[in-house]
Write an enzyme that holds these catalytic residues in place. Structure first.
Site, PDB file in Angstrom:
ATOM      1  N   HIS A  65       0.863  -1.171   0.000  1.00  4.81           N
ATOM      2  CA  HIS A  65       0.000   0.000   0.000  1.00  4.81           C
ATOM      3  C   HIS A  65       0.906   1.229   0.000  1.00  4.81           C
ATOM      4  CE1 HIS A  65      -3.779  -2.206   1.700  1.00  4.81           C
ATOM      5  NE2 HIS A  65      -3.756  -2.210   0.385  1.00  4.81           N
ATOM      6  N   ASP A  67       1.263   4.188   1.293  1.00  2.61           N
ATOM      7  CA  ASP A  67       1.829   4.900   2.443  1.00  2.61           C
ATOM      8  C   ASP A  67       2.946   4.121   3.122  1.00  2.61           C
ATOM      9  OD1 ASP A  67      -0.468   3.266   3.027  1.00  2.61           O
ATOM     10  OD2 ASP A  67      -0.437   3.968   5.089  1.00  2.61           O
ATOM     11  N   HIS A  68       3.175   2.893   2.691  1.00  2.00           N
ATOM     12  CA  HIS A  68       4.237   2.071   3.278  1.00  2.00           C
ATOM     13  C   HIS A  68       5.415   1.850   2.332  1.00  2.00           C
ATOM     14  CE1 HIS A  68       1.927   0.841   6.899  1.00  2.00           C
ATOM     15  NE2 HIS A  68       0.922   1.157   6.106  1.00  2.00           N
ATOM     16  N   HIS A 266       0.993   5.262  12.959  1.00  2.00           N
ATOM     17  CA  HIS A 266       0.075   5.061  11.827  1.00  2.00           C
ATOM     18  C   HIS A 266      -1.301   5.658  12.141  1.00  2.00           C
ATOM     19  CE1 HIS A 266      -2.126   2.774   8.634  1.00  2.00           C
ATOM     20  NE2 HIS A 266      -0.972   2.915   8.008  1.00  2.00           N
TER      21      HIS A 266
END
Length: 304
Positions: A65, A67-68, A266
């Site tokens: 994903h 954002d990672h 997170h």
């Protein structure tokens, strides 16, 4: 002794905010720099943190994903620009190989560094270097997602007064280490009589996941558990729908694992502050902190 600490380079979830960048976490450990889940803008975060990107020797991608992982390509390009001489080891779920390649080769540049890929298709010990080992476990998220545990072995430390009193020195010390018991001047000397065991440190890094046994296993007796806590309990339905955790659930995992310290991260962009996360988790697990950008959590080697 080399620096040991965890630096928060970003702690937001899918959407960054004015005060929280996409997640990224740098663990400096026994002379290595382990970078976890470099989100968008990570190389700029190194500048703000006053840390040279060249300390990075290993990059871990929990899942693909954005954002990672969106910072992966720019980090590799930056390390090329800096002409690092050491290899860069990259660990990621094997099912995401095509996404790794797209990120790595997303722009035109001349690759000069040595990138060593470690696509992971099974759980367990990924590598063991003697002074620390890397373990991976499958988490419970919408796509293949790995959690990590970094562990150093226990070591034997001699008690100088007892060594001297027993008349031990030179090669006989190694014999005692190898055999565990020796005879000196008609006296039986056991290793445990003249030494103690220094417990090795361990750190668990848990990205996106519902609560699951794998988290507890990764964080078992860990000195630090860095754990996602995207939502507060009032939005537990969103956590369940999106396969994330609340602060309360993260604390429950830390308590079950008997971890020493919990660092929440997170955070959803819907929350302007993180005080409530600490309050909610602290009711279950008192030694808890909310990640803050550019904060470092130092952990010198255990004395005992």
């Amino acid at each position: 002794m080399s620096y040991r600490g965890l630096t928060i380079l970003g702690c937001s979830s899918q959407q960054p905010t004015r005060h929280r960048n996409h997640g990224a976490y740098l663990l400096r450990w026994n002379g290595e720099g382990l970078l976890f889940d470099p989100g968008e803008g990570t190389q700029r975060q190194f500048i703000y943190a006053n840390i040279a990107p060249t300390v990075v020797s290993r990059i871990f991608i929990s899942h693909f994903h954005g954002d990672h992982c969106l910072g992966l390509g720019s980090m590799l390009m930056r390390l090329n620009l800096d002409k690092v001489s050491h290899p860069i080891h990259c660990y990621y779920p094997a099912s995401g190989k095509k996404y790794f390649d797209r990120l790595r080769y997303s722009t035109i540049y001349h690759e000069t560094i040595k990138v060593v890929e470690h696509p992971i298709s099974s759980e367990g010990i990924v590598e063991d270097f003697g002074n620390f080992r890397i373990e991976a476990r499958q988490l419970d998220h919408l796509v293949d997602t790995l959690g990590w545990r970094i562990t150093e072995p226990d070591t034997t430390k001699f008690i100088s007064e007892k060594i001297k009193a027993a008349g031990l020195k030179g090669p006989i010390m190694q014999e005692l280490i190898n055999k565990g018991i020796i005879k000196v001047n008609n006296n039986i000397i056991r290793l445990e009589d003249v030494s103690y065991t220094r417990k090795g440190d361990s750190i668990a890094v848990v990205a996106d996941s519902l609560p699951c046994q794998a988290i507890v296993d990764l964080a078992k007796n860990a000195r630090i558990l860095l754990c996602e806590s995207t939502y507060l309990e009032e939005h537990a339905h969103l956590a369940k729908n999106h396969y994330h955790m609340t602060a309360k659930q993260a604390a429950e995992q830390a308590k079950r694992a008997e971890a020493q310290q919990l660092i929440l991260t997170h955070f959803s962009a819907r929350y302007n502050t993180t005080e409530q996360f600490v309050q909610e988790a602290g009711e279950i697990f008192p030694n808890v902190f909310a990640a803050e950008e550019f904060c470092s959590y130092e952990f010198p080697k255990n004395a005992n």
